[in-house]
Design an enzyme around this catalytic site. Structure first.
Site: not given
Length: 167
Positions: A90, A132-133, A136
């Site tokens: 990341c 993953h994004e 966030h």
């Protein structure tokens, strides 16, 4: 377009739940352009708005086959299928990567940069980027999925992180 500073742990914006993008105006278009430029400049595979200090539900990522940027505004994961072990890094946690489990296939919906509803079904690295994004945006980082410290690895000064894990 401008390259923005990438926030790093322990900056609080990375742990906050981001707010929905209320409307897609000129400032959002500028943010999108800046995020794409920042991601490309950092040689990243994806970037979420909180990573550039903006607590809005907006992500950009590059699909490996085309290297074109995909934009998702107010994304929502609607389906996950299968599992696979991945290595992940990341931009907000520089110098480290981890080994964790991600879905093999992910389907997400949201809006494109023009406000048109869209749906993306990704497998492999695209599924990993979507998960993953999008995480966030809820203040979740890949390190939160690690079951032990043994799954987190430091990158040495002469090591280069593989492209598929630069997120």
């Amino acid at each position: 377009m401008a390259i923005r500073r990438i926030c790093e742990l322990p900056e609080p914006v990375l742990r906050k739940k981001a707010k929905k993008v209320p409307s897609i105006d000129g400032s959002i278009q500028t943010l999108i352009d800046d995020m794409i430029e920042t991601m490309n400049s950092a040689d990243g595979a994806g970037l979420a708005a909180p990573q550039v200090g903006v607590s809005l539900r907006l992500v950009v990522f590059r699909e490996p086959d085309t290297k074109e940027a995909t934009v998702l505004i107010n994304p929502e994961i609607i389906k996950k299928e299968g599992q696979r072990q991945v290595t992940e890094g990341c931009l907000s946690i520089p110098g480290y990567f981890g080994e964790l489990t991600r879905a093999e296939t992910v389907t997400a919906k949201g809006l494109d940069r023009h406000g048109k509803a869209c749906r993306i079904k990704g497998t492999g690295i695209v599924a990993q980027l979507l998960e993953h994004e999008t995480e966030h945006l809820d203040g979740i980082l890949y390190i939160d999925h690690l079951e032990s410290e043994d799954q987190l690895h430091e990158i040495g000064p002469d090591d280069e992180m593989p492209e598929e894990i630069r997120e």
